[in-house]
Each structure stands twice: as C-alpha cells, then as structure tokens.
Design a protein around this motif. Sequence first.
Motif, mmCIF file in Angstrom:
data_model
loop_
_atom_site.group_PDB
_atom_site.id
_atom_site.type_symbol
_atom_site.label_atom_id
_atom_site.label_comp_id
_atom_site.label_asym_id
_atom_site.label_seq_id
_atom_site.Cartn_x
_atom_site.Cartn_y
_atom_site.Cartn_z
ATOM 1 N N UNK B 260 34.810 34.463 36.637
ATOM 2 C CA UNK B 260 36.116 35.089 36.861
ATOM 3 C C UNK B 260 36.290 36.248 35.884
ATOM 4 N N UNK B 261 35.950 36.007 34.624
ATOM 5 C CA UNK B 261 36.094 37.051 33.620
ATOM 6 C C UNK B 261 35.299 38.288 33.997
ATOM 7 N N UNK B 264 36.601 40.191 37.006
ATOM 8 C CA UNK B 264 37.853 40.891 36.729
ATOM 9 C C UNK B 264 37.651 42.054 35.768
ATOM 10 N N UNK B 265 37.001 41.803 34.627
ATOM 11 C CA UNK B 265 36.985 42.791 33.554
ATOM 12 C C UNK B 265 35.817 43.775 33.663
ATOM 13 N N UNK B 266 34.658 43.271 34.056
ATOM 14 C CA UNK B 266 33.495 44.167 34.075
ATOM 15 C C UNK B 266 33.390 44.894 35.412
ATOM 16 N N UNK B 270 39.252 42.489 41.785
ATOM 17 C CA UNK B 270 40.370 41.555 41.732
ATOM 18 C C UNK B 270 40.310 40.538 42.856
ATOM 19 N N UNK B 273 37.673 37.836 41.868
ATOM 20 C CA UNK B 273 38.053 37.052 40.700
ATOM 21 C C UNK B 273 39.293 36.211 40.978
ATOM 22 N N UNK B 274 40.249 36.761 41.728
ATOM 23 C CA UNK B 274 41.450 35.963 41.994
ATOM 24 C C UNK B 274 41.141 34.800 42.928
#
Lengths: 290, 305
Positions: B260-261, B264-266, B270, B273-274
């Motif tokens: 998930x991280x 979302x971040x890399x 969305x 990850x959501x």
Amino acid sequence: MNRGHKKFLALSHVVLIFVTILCILPFYLLIVASFTEEKYAVTNGFSLIPAHLSTDAYRYLLTKAYLFGRGYLITFIVTICGTLACIFITMAFSYMLSRPGLPFKGFFNFYVVFTMLFNGGLVSTYIMYTQTFHVKNTLWALILPNLLTNAFYIIMVRNYFASNIPEELLEAARIDGCSEAGIFTRVVFPLSKPIIATVGLMVGVAYWNDWQNGLYYIDNQKLYGIQNILNAINENAKYLMTGGGSGAMQMPANTSRMAAAVIGIIPILIIYPFFQDYFVKGITMGAVKG
Amino acid sequence: MAAKKKKNYKRWIPVFLLGLPGFLYLFINNYMPLYGLIIAFKKFDYSKGIFGSPWAGLSNFKYLFATRDAFIITRNTILYNLAFIVLDTVFGVAIAIFLNEIRKKATKKIYQTFLLLPYLMSMVVVSYLAYAFLGDRTGIINGFLTSIGKQPISFYMEQKYWPFILLFVYEWRMIGYGSIIYLATLVGIDGSFYESAELDGATKWQQITQITLPLLKSTIIMLVTLSMGRIFRSDFGLFYQVPRNQGLLYGVTDTIDTYVFRALMKNGDIGLSSAAAFYQSIVCFITIMIFNALIRKYSKEDAMF
C-alpha cells in the motif's frame, strides 16, 4: 535446593547469558564499526574485534553538526510537545470514562474500543491529513497522525484510575467546593505519577523513534527529525554530503553511517535504565487488556 | 423530574469538557479516515477531492486482484504472522520460565534490561544493525566468509535468505518484550505448588510440564488469539526498513502494508493502494471479530468487548 534445581538454575543462566549476548552484540558491533578506519572497513569488512581504530567518522559528522543539531532539535520539540499533549489528552479522557454514573458511558467505551477493530488504513488517513488538514511539510505532521493518543493508552489509564484513585477522595474534594477541573489537576494528577511515567515513557519513545510520519508527510529536508535523517542516510549514504560544510575532508561513507546511528540511539540508552520499571509495568498492564 | 435530569446533565458538562480533546482526536484520527475508505470505489482526483471524484465501481479491485500481487502480499503477511505467533509463544514462555528461575532480583533485572533493549530501537536503527551484519562489502558475515576462503553472499539481492533473516530480526527485537506478560503470570503463581511437587519427587521438567505450562495456558491462548485477530496487519517498519526496500526481494518481503505504501507514495497509484488498504481494513475487521468472539466464548473477561 536439590540437584535438579541447581542444574536447571545453571541452564537458565546459560540460556539467558546467551540471549543477552545476542541482544547486545549488534549494538557492540555498531559502536566498534563506527570507530573503525574507513579504509580497513572497506577492504576487510567490519569486525567484532576492535582493530584499526579511528575517530574519522565522528570527526566527519562533526562537520555536519548543523544537520544533526537541527534533526535533534526537531525530534526533541516533537517528542516533548507530543508527549505532554498525549499525557493531558489521555488522562482527561480516561478521567471522564472512569466517572461513575457518566451519561452515555457505554457509547464512549465503544467509541474507544471500535478504533482497535477498524481503521481507515494509510491511504485515506494520508489523504485526509494532507487534503483536509494540510499538515504536509509542517511540524504538525510529526505530532498529530496516529501518535497523540490511542485506545491502548486510554484503557490503561482508565483501569489505573478505577483501581488506584478512591472515589471517596474525589467526593470529599467535590464537597469542599473543588471544581471538576480542579479535582482533575489537584487531586487526580498528583495521585497518578506512576501511570504518567509509564504512559509518558511509552509515548516519548514512540515519538523519538517515529520515522513513518516523517516518511509520509515530510518532503522538506529541513524538517527532518533524527530518525528521518538516519532513514535518508540509509537510503543513500550520499545524503550526508548534502548541505556542504564538510570542507576538505572526504566522507568515510561506511563508518560515518554507523556513527550516525550511534548518535541516534544515545538518548534512549541514557534514559532507558531510569524508566525500565515503568516500562515493564506498562507492558504488563496494557498488553492483555489491550 | 425533567428539571432534575437537566440539572444532572449540567453537572456533567465540566467532565465532558475534559474528555473533549480526546474525543475530537479519536474522531479526526480514527473515524474520519473511515469515510475515506470510499476512495477505493472512486477514480480519485486530488483536484476534485473525495466527494467530487467520480465513482469507479469495482474497477480498482479488479485491477488489484488481476495481478499476482494480491496473492503474494496476502500470503507473505499471513505466513510471517503465523511464524511470528509460534516463535513469540515458544520464546516468550521459555524466557519467562528461565527468568522466573533467577531468584536474585538484581540479576533478573540486569537480564531483563538487556533483553528489552532491542525493543526500544526504531526500525531505522534496526535496519542499520542488520546491515552491519549483512552488508555486501563491510558486513561482518561476508568478512568472515571471505576470511575462511568462501564466496561472499549478496544478501540484499537473494530472496532465499530473507524469511530467516526477517524471523530472526523480529524475534531479536521482541524476545524481551514477549516474555514480560508470561513472566508477570508466573510471578503470581503460588510457590507451594512447586514445594509439594518437589516433596513428591517431581523433576524440574515434570514441574514445568505439569504445573507451569497448565497455569500459563490461559495467558497463551489469550495472546495467541489476540495476535490471530491481527493476522492481516504487518509491521510496516520491519518489512520496509530491514530489507532496505530492495525490489529484488519483494517476492518474499512484500506485505500488504509495504505494498500500500509503495503504490501510494512511490507510484502515486491511488486506485490500487486504496483498494489494497480497503481490502486489508475489511479482512482485518472480520478476523478480529471472529477471534474476539472466540475469546469471549473461552473467557469472557478477556474479550475486548
């Protein structure tokens, strides 16, 4: 004491000494590594036996004192503000929960417990904190998300109040005309030193060690706390070269990483022995009922 | 009657005010994100916000479960947690029994101080410690291998070592912590049980299996059940920091949380990850409810609610 007993006692010591060595060996290695000559470390690897000692890594980090000083300062501010706020918020909320006859008590208890059952996960938490509260790249991002209080602390303090603060005492204060806020600050707080120490230590360590909020919400390197500086070095040893100030000295890439980690753990090593008993107590109190 | 009740509520206002900051914080930090779970069913657009973004039906989930990722991260999360639960219990009980054997308080405390030390380190620091052992050129293990004429191992590039490394690092960090609760139970045991067993000629081993373990049984069942309820959650720090986020290792180190991280971040994805976060929240909730029901059946006062 019979022979079987003595044998078992000896076995206990052997096992515990072995596990203790395993627990501290990595720290020992970290410290030895940080004092090793860079050239020697690169050709031979770190070794457990101190050899070719040098303070180059620390002297190099000294040229980066500004970077680490700022990181320390940020972590200190965040840890102190976060811990004090957490203690107040948690104590006050738990005080409310522990009042006999509190209206909607069942609802409030459920309100706390439900947070342990269901959570929104990283994505919606992240989007809410960044889009609604705009915490990105502010110190708030290091204090607010997830760390300020939780059901675990609240239940622990509530149980402490229930079994350690006699209701008659509070009633007496009330009859003497003391307000609820007055009772809370002048009667409950002084009686709660052990639980304040326990919760304070747990929260303090959690803030000091936190790198996740920094990873999620901080892009601006000027707002990096000590853990995020360590994380940045871990991702790329060259991070240490940013920000200038190293002068003519060449970076001892491998050993200065280790020295940076040593600098990061020193405060915990210093305060931990004084608070150990509270820490153990906190785990025992909270874990089963958590 | 109504007036009296009203006055009664008035009396509680100062108490409610004391509880207000905590109430608001839990609302913001724990309840508001629940609304955000609907992002998983939206085609999220930052400029439109959660409410304004168009619905996407189940397409995010189709996308997630079409890949092998969903299977891999679920498998890793569950298998690591199962291994952690077994090892936590075995080591926690064993260390507690050994510590309980030490009668000198000061000695016991010294052991405990050292055993708890790893738990106080952040995962970033743990990652440094692991690297000091596993690093390619400087790592102590490779230094040893080279000195005895063996080929060095590139730990951070080979998957096969990582299940063991992660189990070791996790247990290293948790061993002291895990023993505390069992030790607290043992300290409470009445010494006369052992005295009479001794008079009957019971060996130490018999005392452990016949007295100690049965007395620890309910604590063991409690802690195992609680951890089973959390089987879909993983320690993000362990799986992100210790393998140093090396892509080659994802097959055995990626869990739902690290996935998930990264999404979302890399990758800024969305939708993916959501969907994964939603999936985790739901299965977590279901398992916790199941295991809480089990605890309640077994021993009512230990249940969370």
